[in-house]
Design a protein around this motif. Structure first.
Motif, short mmCIF file in Angstrom:
data_model
loop_
_atom_site.label_atom_id
_atom_site.label_comp_id
_atom_site.label_asym_id
_atom_site.label_seq_id
_atom_site.Cartn_x
_atom_site.Cartn_y
_atom_site.Cartn_z
N THR A 1 0.83 -1.21 0.00
CA THR A 1 0.00 0.00 0.00
C THR A 1 0.87 1.26 0.00
O THR A 1 0.51 2.28 -0.59
CB THR A 1 -0.92 0.01 1.23
N GLY A 2 2.03 1.18 0.64
CA GLY A 2 2.90 2.34 0.75
C GLY A 2 4.03 2.39 -0.25
O GLY A 2 4.97 3.20 -0.09
N ILE A 3 3.98 1.56 -1.30
CA ILE A 3 5.09 1.48 -2.26
C ILE A 3 5.43 2.84 -2.86
O ILE A 3 6.60 3.24 -2.94
CB ILE A 3 4.78 0.46 -3.38
N ASP A 4 4.43 3.59 -3.32
CA ASP A 4 4.70 4.86 -4.00
C ASP A 4 5.47 5.81 -3.10
O ASP A 4 6.41 6.47 -3.54
CB ASP A 4 3.39 5.50 -4.46
N GLU A 5 5.06 5.90 -1.84
CA GLU A 5 5.73 6.81 -0.91
C GLU A 5 7.11 6.28 -0.52
O GLU A 5 8.09 7.05 -0.44
CB GLU A 5 4.86 6.98 0.34
N LEU A 6 7.21 4.98 -0.29
CA LEU A 6 8.49 4.40 0.12
C LEU A 6 9.55 4.49 -0.97
O LEU A 6 10.73 4.74 -0.69
CB LEU A 6 8.28 2.94 0.53
N THR A 7 9.15 4.27 -2.22
CA THR A 7 10.14 4.28 -3.30
C THR A 7 10.61 5.70 -3.65
O THR A 7 11.53 5.85 -4.45
CB THR A 7 9.59 3.59 -4.56
N LYS A 8 10.00 6.71 -3.08
CA LYS A 8 10.55 8.06 -3.21
C LYS A 8 11.87 8.18 -2.44
O LYS A 8 12.72 9.00 -2.78
CB LYS A 8 9.56 9.10 -2.67
N ARG A 9 12.00 7.33 -1.40
CA ARG A 9 13.17 7.40 -0.51
C ARG A 9 14.09 6.18 -0.63
O ARG A 9 15.28 6.29 -0.39
CB ARG A 9 12.72 7.51 0.94
N PHE A 10 13.52 5.02 -0.97
CA PHE A 10 14.28 3.78 -0.91
C PHE A 10 14.07 2.93 -2.16
O PHE A 10 13.03 2.99 -2.81
CB PHE A 10 13.87 2.93 0.29
N GLN A 11 15.07 2.11 -2.44
CA GLN A 11 14.89 0.94 -3.29
C GLN A 11 14.54 -0.21 -2.34
O GLN A 11 15.13 -0.31 -1.26
CB GLN A 11 16.17 0.63 -4.06
N ILE A 12 13.59 -1.05 -2.73
CA ILE A 12 13.03 -2.01 -1.79
C ILE A 12 13.22 -3.45 -2.26
O ILE A 12 12.92 -3.78 -3.41
CB ILE A 12 11.52 -1.75 -1.58
N VAL A 13 13.73 -4.29 -1.34
CA VAL A 13 13.73 -5.74 -1.54
C VAL A 13 12.76 -6.32 -0.52
O VAL A 13 12.92 -6.12 0.68
CB VAL A 13 15.12 -6.35 -1.33
N HIS A 14 11.77 -7.04 -1.02
CA HIS A 14 10.69 -7.55 -0.15
C HIS A 14 10.69 -9.08 -0.19
O HIS A 14 10.37 -9.69 -1.22
CB HIS A 14 9.35 -7.01 -0.65
N LEU A 15 11.10 -9.70 0.92
CA LEU A 15 11.02 -11.16 1.06
C LEU A 15 9.65 -11.46 1.67
O LEU A 15 9.47 -11.36 2.88
CB LEU A 15 12.16 -11.68 1.94
N CYS A 16 8.71 -11.83 0.83
CA CYS A 16 7.30 -11.82 1.24
C CYS A 16 6.76 -13.17 1.67
O CYS A 16 5.64 -13.25 2.17
CB CYS A 16 6.44 -11.24 0.13
N GLY A 17 7.53 -14.26 1.48
CA GLY A 17 7.06 -15.56 1.94
C GLY A 17 6.45 -16.39 0.83
O GLY A 17 6.03 -15.88 -0.22
N LYS A 18 6.39 -17.68 1.09
CA LYS A 18 5.92 -18.64 0.09
C LYS A 18 4.49 -18.33 -0.36
O LYS A 18 3.58 -18.19 0.45
CB LYS A 18 6.00 -20.05 0.66
N GLY A 19 4.31 -18.22 -1.67
CA GLY A 19 2.98 -18.01 -2.25
C GLY A 19 2.41 -16.62 -2.08
O GLY A 19 1.22 -16.41 -2.33
#
Length: 354
Positions: free
Chosen positions: A207-225
């Protein structure tokens, strides 16, 4: 040739210590085998080790809540005990090492019935359910926190400190950026929701990707499936789980959002990575992650955001503040005395072998 069997699974946290120890036994010429569930994450992780023979057995989850599976699972556990007993009797290991998780209970009982010594490792302050069931039969228990001794029978505790995989210290930030196709002109935020993932954390991050990517590059380990294939953003990379590439990704990471499992946070501590911890709430666990997070915050290693307070706004506010003060957390983590727990556990296992 001496032989050791490892067990542990259900989540990556119940496998990582085993993965750290296995190369040492192989280097000394031991035969190494692994007993895990038939389709758990431990099978996936151990399959990368070609020198290790894997045995799958029936397992039943030990739940603290009502579920109709609770009716079936005792029969699965009983089947697993029989399978483990026969397997251990046939393979005749000199010693067994258990990292815990529900798959370990049949193996521990099978070892005890075969009079094979076994050592247990407990990462958290208080022993988990599987380890609590296993400890009365154990030869000894290796603990990460000194306070764990109060929960153990007298004479079984071996305080060793945190076991950290040495290969995690060999990562390359350049390789990490190449793997993720990131640049070096924007900081990297790593999100680790555990190998099974966290739906609440995943949803909040996305939900916060747009705001977060203004400041950071993001690696998201989100879990199986739990990969969301509808998201297309060059500064947001999602993976179910990373194994070989994890060291490189960690090397390029500036700050981390993580659950508060002991294995993971001690590895982040060893790598001096400032953390925002979102521990599993009491309703979803026995409260071990809350204790782990409180201990780390008291030492100045992290900030803590409780899941009941987790929103896009609170998450962004906390992570931005953490990044701004990152040098203070790095300095505090640098004062932590890191023992060579891996060598201590290695020697203890060898001394226990029959």
């Amino acid at each position: 040739m001496k032989k050791i069997m490892f067990t542990g699974g259900g989540s990556a946290g119940h496998v990582t210590v085993n993965i750290a120890l296995i190369p040492r036994f192989l280097q000394e010429g031991w035969s190494v085998e692994y007993i895990g569930s038939e389709n758990g994450i431990e099978k996936q992780l151990v399959s990368a080790l070609s020198a290790v023979r894997y045995h799958g057995i029936a397992t039943g989850k030990l739940r603290r809540y009502f579920d109709w599976q609770n009716v079936k699972d005792p029969f699965k556990v009983a089947k697993g005990v029989l399978q483990a007993y026969l397997l251990i009797k046939r393979q005749k290991p000199n010693v067994i090492f258990s990292k815990g998780g529900f798959v370990s209970v049949p193996v521990v009982l099978g070892a005890w019935l075969n009079k094979v010594p076994f050592i247990i490792h407990e990462s958290d302050v208080t022993p988990g359910l599987a380890n609590r069931l296993s400890i009365p039969f154990a030869t000894g228990v290796c603990t990460t926190f000194p306070d764990t001794e109060t929960f153990l029978p007298k004479g079984k505790n071996h305080y060793v400190g945190p076991v950290v995989r040495q290969d995690l210290k060999l990562g390359s930030a350049d390789r990490g950026r190449q793997f993720c196709q990131f640049t070096d002109n924007k900081p990297v935020l790593l999100i680790m929701g555990g190998s099974l993932g966290s739906r609440k954390i995943n949803e909040t991050i996305r939900t916060g990707i747009d705001e977060l990517t203004k400041r950071f590059q993001i690696v998201h380990l989100c879990g199986k499936g739990q990969i969301d294939s509808s998201i297309h953003c060059p500064e947001y990379k999602q993976y179910e789980y990373l194994n070989e590439e994890l060291a490189d990704v960690l090397a390029m990471t500036d700050v981390v959002i993580s659950r508060a499992g002991a294995n993971s946070i001690f590895e982040l501590l060893a790598l001096r990575k400032p953390m925002l911890l979102i521990p599993l709430p009491k309703e979803q666990s026995r409260g071990d992650q809350l204790l782990n997070a409180a201990s780390f915050k008291k030492s100045g290693f992290c900030e803590v955001l409780f899941e009941e307070h987790l929103t896009v706004n609170t998450m962004i506010s906390e992570i931005v503040q953490l990044f701004g003060n990152r040098q203070a957390y790095i300095k505090n983590m640098g004062n932590f005395e890191q023992k060579d727990a891996l060598s201590v556990v290695f020697e203890l296992i060898k001394q226990s072998a029959k």
